[in-house]
Design a protein around this motif. Sequence first.
Motif, PDB file in Angstrom:
ATOM      1  N   GLU A  77       0.875  -1.171   0.000  1.00 43.91           N
ATOM      2  CA  GLU A  77       0.000   0.000   0.000  1.00 43.91           C
ATOM      3  C   GLU A  77       0.912   1.221   0.000  1.00 43.91           C
ATOM      4  O   GLU A  77       1.880   1.277   0.767  1.00 43.91           O
ATOM      5  N   VAL A  78       0.611   2.176  -0.859  1.00 41.02           N
ATOM      6  CA  VAL A  78       1.470   3.340  -1.063  1.00 41.02           C
ATOM      7  C   VAL A  78       0.678   4.603  -0.731  1.00 41.02           C
ATOM      8  O   VAL A  78      -0.440   4.774  -1.211  1.00 41.02           O
ATOM      9  N   ASP A  79       1.268   5.484   0.097  1.00 42.82           N
ATOM     10  CA  ASP A  79       0.560   6.718   0.464  1.00 42.82           C
ATOM     11  C   ASP A  79       0.653   7.744  -0.672  1.00 42.82           C
ATOM     12  O   ASP A  79       1.284   7.507  -1.703  1.00 42.82           O
ATOM     13  N   ALA A  80       0.032   8.894  -0.474  1.00 44.15           N
ATOM     14  CA  ALA A  80      -0.031   9.931  -1.511  1.00 44.15           C
ATOM     15  C   ALA A  80       1.324  10.564  -1.787  1.00 44.15           C
ATOM     16  O   ALA A  80       1.486  11.269  -2.781  1.00 44.15           O
ATOM     17  N   ALA A  81       2.321  10.309  -0.945  1.00 44.68           N
ATOM     18  CA  ALA A  81       3.671  10.814  -1.188  1.00 44.68           C
ATOM     19  C   ALA A  81       4.533   9.782  -1.924  1.00 44.68           C
ATOM     20  O   ALA A  81       5.678  10.063  -2.266  1.00 44.68           O
ATOM     21  N   GLY A  82       3.996   8.573  -2.159  1.00 46.76           N
ATOM     22  CA  GLY A  82       4.750   7.533  -2.845  1.00 46.76           C
ATOM     23  C   GLY A  82       5.539   6.628  -1.920  1.00 46.76           C
ATOM     24  O   GLY A  82       6.379   5.869  -2.362  1.00 46.76           O
ATOM     25  N   THR A  83       5.250   6.688  -0.620  1.00 43.08           N
ATOM     26  CA  THR A  83       5.965   5.885   0.373  1.00 43.08           C
ATOM     27  C   THR A  83       5.151   4.640   0.724  1.00 43.08           C
ATOM     28  O   THR A  83       3.962   4.754   1.045  1.00 43.08           O
ATOM     29  N   VAL A 123      -2.783  10.424  -4.805  1.00 45.32           N
ATOM     30  CA  VAL A 123      -3.688   9.745  -3.873  1.00 45.32           C
ATOM     31  C   VAL A 123      -3.033   8.442  -3.419  1.00 45.32           C
ATOM     32  O   VAL A 123      -2.032   8.017  -3.977  1.00 45.32           O
ATOM     33  N   GLU A 124      -3.621   7.828  -2.413  1.00 41.35           N
ATOM     34  CA  GLU A 124      -3.147   6.529  -1.952  1.00 41.35           C
ATOM     35  C   GLU A 124      -3.400   5.491  -3.043  1.00 41.35           C
ATOM     36  O   GLU A 124      -4.348   5.604  -3.806  1.00 41.35           O
ATOM     37  N   GLY A 125      -2.550   4.498  -3.098  1.00 39.19           N
ATOM     38  CA  GLY A 125      -2.725   3.438  -4.078  1.00 39.19           C
ATOM     39  C   GLY A 125      -2.046   2.164  -3.608  1.00 39.19           C
ATOM     40  O   GLY A 125      -1.647   2.050  -2.447  1.00 39.19           O
ATOM     41  N   SER A 126      -1.904   1.232  -4.499  1.00 41.81           N
ATOM     42  CA  SER A 126      -1.225  -0.012  -4.150  1.00 41.81           C
ATOM     43  C   SER A 126      -0.395  -0.497  -5.333  1.00 41.81           C
ATOM     44  O   SER A 126      -0.567  -0.038  -6.464  1.00 41.81           O
TER      45      SER A 126
END
Length: 140
Positions: A77-83, A123-126
């Motif tokens: 799972e990746v936050d909106a900052a790409g982390t 946005v958050e993603g995966s």
Amino acid sequence: MTSKAASMKTSFVLSAIAAFGVLAAPVFAQEQQMQNDGTARSKVKPARLIEFTGDREFLKESSRLRVWRGEVGYTLEVDAAGTPVDCELAEKFRMNYVNDKLCEVLMKHHSFEPAQDSSGAPVEGSYEGRLNFMDIRAKG
């Protein structure tokens, strides 16, 4: 087997197949509708992998933990900052400690461009990936 018994067996099998089709059709239709529902989720550009720098660390940790699989699948799972903020292995190991340690390496060594909504805002993603031990060893 008599022809009557064979006929009954065939009839039973066909009834079971028909029942499965009736039960599976609504689920399939619902999945199709969810994919094409026009919601924001269907218009999100997924997180894009920039790089994975943990080949050596992943091999070392896997060896230390005595992981004997040909490959490991995972979802980050990746936050909106790409982390990366969360990790789940596709096929979990019996000991949670092993799952946690492998996920630590995966999360530490992946970098991403964040997912984007239809307007281009982060946005958050995966991200789903697989690491093949033979491929990693061949690189090293």
